[in-house]
Design a protein around this motif. Structure first.
Motif, PDB file in Angstrom:
ATOM      1  N   LYS A  65     -47.216  20.883  38.058  1.00 44.85           N
ATOM      2  CA  LYS A  65     -47.691  21.503  36.822  1.00 44.85           C
ATOM      3  C   LYS A  65     -48.862  20.720  36.239  1.00 44.85           C
ATOM      4  CE  LYS A  65     -43.327  23.811  35.717  1.00 44.85           C
ATOM      5  NZ  LYS A  65     -43.820  25.174  35.561  1.00 44.85           N
ATOM      6  N   ALA A  67     -49.911  19.317  33.469  1.00 47.61           N
ATOM      7  CA  ALA A  67     -49.886  18.095  32.656  1.00 47.61           C
ATOM      8  C   ALA A  67     -49.077  16.969  33.299  1.00 47.61           C
ATOM      9  CB  ALA A  67     -49.322  18.410  31.270  1.00 47.61           C
ATOM     10  N   THR A  68     -48.685  17.129  34.551  1.00 46.41           N
ATOM     11  CA  THR A  68     -47.789  16.160  35.194  1.00 46.41           C
ATOM     12  C   THR A  68     -48.344  14.745  35.165  1.00 46.41           C
ATOM     13  OG1 THR A  68     -46.851  17.838  36.653  1.00 46.41           O
ATOM     14  CG2 THR A  68     -46.641  15.542  37.352  1.00 46.41           C
ATOM     15  N   GLY A 376     -41.720  15.935  28.501  1.00 45.76           N
ATOM     16  CA  GLY A 376     -43.136  15.594  28.474  1.00 45.76           C
ATOM     17  C   GLY A 376     -43.601  15.053  27.137  1.00 45.76           C
ATOM     18  N   LYS A 380     -47.728  18.846  23.166  1.00 46.12           N
ATOM     19  CA  LYS A 380     -48.609  19.281  24.260  1.00 46.12           C
ATOM     20  C   LYS A 380     -47.845  20.068  25.316  1.00 46.12           C
ATOM     21  CE  LYS A 380     -51.945  17.692  27.712  1.00 46.12           C
ATOM     22  NZ  LYS A 380     -53.067  18.485  27.199  1.00 46.12           N
ATOM     23  N   THR A 381     -46.694  19.537  25.741  1.00 52.21           N
ATOM     24  CA  THR A 381     -45.907  20.233  26.764  1.00 52.21           C
ATOM     25  C   THR A 381     -44.632  20.829  26.190  1.00 52.21           C
ATOM     26  OG1 THR A 381     -44.672  18.258  27.449  1.00 52.21           O
ATOM     27  CG2 THR A 381     -46.797  18.648  28.511  1.00 52.21           C
ATOM     28  N   TYR A 382     -44.242  20.412  24.999  1.00 54.57           N
ATOM     29  CA  TYR A 382     -43.096  21.009  24.308  1.00 54.57           C
ATOM     30  C   TYR A 382     -43.214  20.747  22.821  1.00 54.57           C
ATOM     31  CZ  TYR A 382     -40.711  16.489  23.450  1.00 54.57           C
ATOM     32  OH  TYR A 382     -40.371  15.234  23.009  1.00 54.57           O
ATOM     33  N   TYR A 391     -41.080  25.799  24.377  1.00 51.45           N
ATOM     34  CA  TYR A 391     -42.437  25.835  24.916  1.00 51.45           C
ATOM     35  C   TYR A 391     -43.432  25.891  23.757  1.00 51.45           C
ATOM     36  CZ  TYR A 391     -40.304  27.094  29.383  1.00 51.45           C
ATOM     37  OH  TYR A 391     -39.556  27.098  30.537  1.00 51.45           O
ATOM     38  N   SER A 400     -45.632  27.310  31.980  1.00 45.17           N
ATOM     39  CA  SER A 400     -45.423  25.973  31.420  1.00 45.17           C
ATOM     40  C   SER A 400     -46.348  24.951  32.082  1.00 45.17           C
ATOM     41  CB  SER A 400     -43.969  25.545  31.625  1.00 45.17           C
ATOM     42  OG  SER A 400     -43.813  24.162  31.449  1.00 45.17           O
ATOM     43  N   ASN A 401     -46.866  24.023  31.279  1.00 48.93           N
ATOM     44  CA  ASN A 401     -47.710  22.971  31.844  1.00 48.93           C
ATOM     45  C   ASN A 401     -46.906  21.730  32.243  1.00 48.93           C
ATOM     46  OD1 ASN A 401     -47.126  22.030  29.292  1.00 48.93           O
ATOM     47  ND2 ASN A 401     -49.260  21.734  28.658  1.00 48.93           N
ATOM     48  N   TYR A 402     -45.593  21.727  31.940  1.00 46.27           N
ATOM     49  CA  TYR A 402     -44.748  20.615  32.392  1.00 46.27           C
ATOM     50  C   TYR A 402     -43.255  20.960  32.394  1.00 46.27           C
ATOM     51  CZ  TYR A 402     -42.771  15.999  33.078  1.00 46.27           C
ATOM     52  OH  TYR A 402     -42.060  14.931  33.587  1.00 46.27           O
ATOM     53  N   TRP A 405     -40.071  21.528  35.345  1.00 47.68           N
ATOM     54  CA  TRP A 405     -40.700  21.138  36.602  1.00 47.68           C
ATOM     55  C   TRP A 405     -39.642  21.000  37.708  1.00 47.68           C
ATOM     56  CZ3 TRP A 405     -39.349  16.095  38.228  1.00 47.68           C
ATOM     57  CH2 TRP A 405     -38.781  15.260  37.248  1.00 47.68           C
TER      58      TRP A 405
END
Length: 516
Positions: A65, A67-68, A376, A380-382, A391, A400-402, A405
């Motif tokens: 994802k 933003a990992t 995360g 930003k991610t949550y 989200y 989702s960006n993170y 995962w």
């Protein structure tokens, strides 16, 4: 003046010697022993020398994802402040390729540090081949809190081969007993009488499919053939090993081939009827699309699911979609999920196993770190809605960006898990309670690793025949069911089924003998 000059070299020598002594003491201050491997994390306080920085290379399953790397950079900053001087190289392998690629990487001698795995992926093969490091001594020393949790739960036995702990199981308790699920909004719209909890048997499923097909003749109804449902009725335990299994009622754990069981022929006949009557999708045998996504998007009207997903938010794409469910054969016994369903393991070639274990021990005890790894970066991610991790605006499961995962399941900690938009408050407590019901039992051979070395050729032939002959039978696309089943049984016998069963039985018997 002359005397002062004469003493100066001696004074310099004394200062230099004192400096050497100090350096020697500080280089082994309890944080880095003489072998150069880190022990418990240093405090990082003023004037204290930190251990050398190392990069830990991890592999997880699924897609990486967006933003990992940013999240794990924050994880690095956080654990460094706690004295664990590490950076992270985070890699993902799509689940469809995961098993094969992990086996290839291990065979080539790759030296990554830790990876996600499970009994449904490459774990059993990797462990049987010695690809994972034995952690008997390292685990209690470098992850004492995690080790204590395992001792309390008694789950390490499942991850032990020949006395060696070669995996770190998740600490969850779950059961994947099958539930039927159907679109109750459409049932209500059609005026059908299908009460919640009413679809408990294979006969009930047949009746429901027929009513759905009659009410919605142009809709795709189901992708599920009947064999896995009938297995529950007969308390058959699938070994997840090339079509072999045993009956729970058999205390001797006698290994048998699924195709030779009476329920197999019964299921094959019913599958043919379902296929001919278009109760199961005509392309079900070859359909490779994500079945869970099809259900969420309203692309089928019936599903077979689990307690988890009848209790969680299924994530329907349309808020008007509704679901009702029922537990299949609730009076029958069913095997709990193994502790090996989701694990992390340390590569036998890892150069930094102690650091990996220290990280895992911190995740077990540090809620802030747990939030960072699981959810995360807040904002930003949550985002937090009370205690619930949601989200950020404009995101969902698929975008989702993170969060969510792949592989995060192995890090699930009931003591820290937040409610999410999918799982409500105390969800995992309720899952553990469900798994503890009397009819939900642990497998008598949980933790068994069946080595294939003495039956490789026979297994290869069996798997080929399964793809060519069993799948058409299972999905009802053969013309003469009884002939197809009889032919399949004979082909598998000629392929060396007796060798596979004999060797598998030998290993099971030896395993059971060690459990007494």
């Amino acid at each position: 003046m002359q005397k002062r000059k004469a003493k100066l070299p001696l004074l310099i020598a004394v200062i230099m010697l004192f400096g050497v002594i100090l350096a020697a003491c500080s280089s082994n201050n309890g944080n880095t022993p003489s072998n150069g491997k880190a022990t418990n994390a240093p405090s990082g306080g003023s004037g204290e020398k930190l251990e050398d920085e190392v990069t830990l290379k991890f592999y997880f399953g699924g897609d990486k994802k967006a933003a990992t790397d940013e999240v794990w950079s924050k994880v690095s900053e956080y654990v460094k402040a706690k004295g664990l001087n590490v950076k992270f190289d985070i890699n993902f392998i799509p689940f469809g390729d995961f098993k094969e690629k992990m086996l290839v990487m291990a065979a080539s001698g790759d030296s990554w540090d830790m990876n996600f795995d499970g009994d449904w992926l490459s774990y059993k093969q990797m462990a049987a081949k010695g690809s994972y490091m034995a952690l008997n001594d390292l685990l209690p020393e470098y992850a004492p809190n995690l080790y204590k949790k395992y001792e309390e739960q008694g789950t390490l036995a499942a991850a032990t081969i020949n006395g060696n702990i070669v995996g770190l199981p998740w600490t969850m308790k779950m059961n994947e007993r099958k539930f039927t699920g159907w679109r109750s909004d459409l049932v209500e719209k059609a005026g059908l009488d299908i009460p919640a909890g009413s679809i408990k048997t294979i006969e009930d499923v047949d009746r429901l499919l027929r009513e759905l097909k009659k009410a919605f003749p142009n809709e795709r109804i189901s992708r599920t053939p009947p064999v896995s449902l009938i297995m529950i009725r007969d308390e058959w335990v699938d070994l997840n090993f090339h079509g072999l299994g045993f009956y729970l009622a058999d205390d001797k754990i006698t290994v048998q081939a699924v195709e030779q069981q009476p329920f197999y022929l019964e299921a094959a006949k019913l599958a043919k009827v379902w296929y001919d009557d278009n109760l199961i999708n005509r392309d079900a045998m070859i359909d490779k699309s994500d079945e869970a996504a099809e259900w969420r998007n309203g692309k089928k009207l019936f599903t077979v699911t689990s307690h988890e997903w009848v209790s969680a938010d299924p994530g329907f794409s349309d808020p008007q979609f509704k679901m009702e469910s029922a537990e299949l054969y609730p009076d029958k016994r069913f095997i709990n999920r193994t502790a090996l369903a989701n694990v992390v393991a340390i590569n036998r070639n890892s150069k930094n196993p102690e650091r990996v274990l220290r990280l895992l021990d911190m995740i077990e005890t540090d809620k802030t770190l747990y939030d960072l790894v699981q959810y995360g970066i807040e904002g930003k991610t949550y985002v937090l809605n009370g205690e619930t991790a949601e989200y950020p605006e404009g995101m969902e499961t698929t975008t989702s960006n993170y969060m969510e995962w792949g592989g995060q399941w192995a890090f699930w900690k009931p003591q820290f898990m937040r409610p999410t938009m999918t799982y409500g408050p105390d969800f995992w407590v309720q899952e553990a309670e469900f798994a503890s019901k009397p009819n939900n039992v642990n497998s008598p051979i949980d933790g068994l690793f069946i080595a294939e070395d003495n039956m490789k050729n026979e297994i290869a032939k069996r798997d080929t025949a399964n793809d060519e002959l069993n799948r058409p039978i299972e999905f009802g696309v053969v013309k003469d069911v009884e002939k197809a089943v009889a032919d399949y049984i004979e082909v598998q016998k000629k392929n060396g089924l007796d060798v596979i069963i004999s060797e598998t039985q030998r290993q099971i018997d030896e395993f059971l003998a060690t459990q007494k």
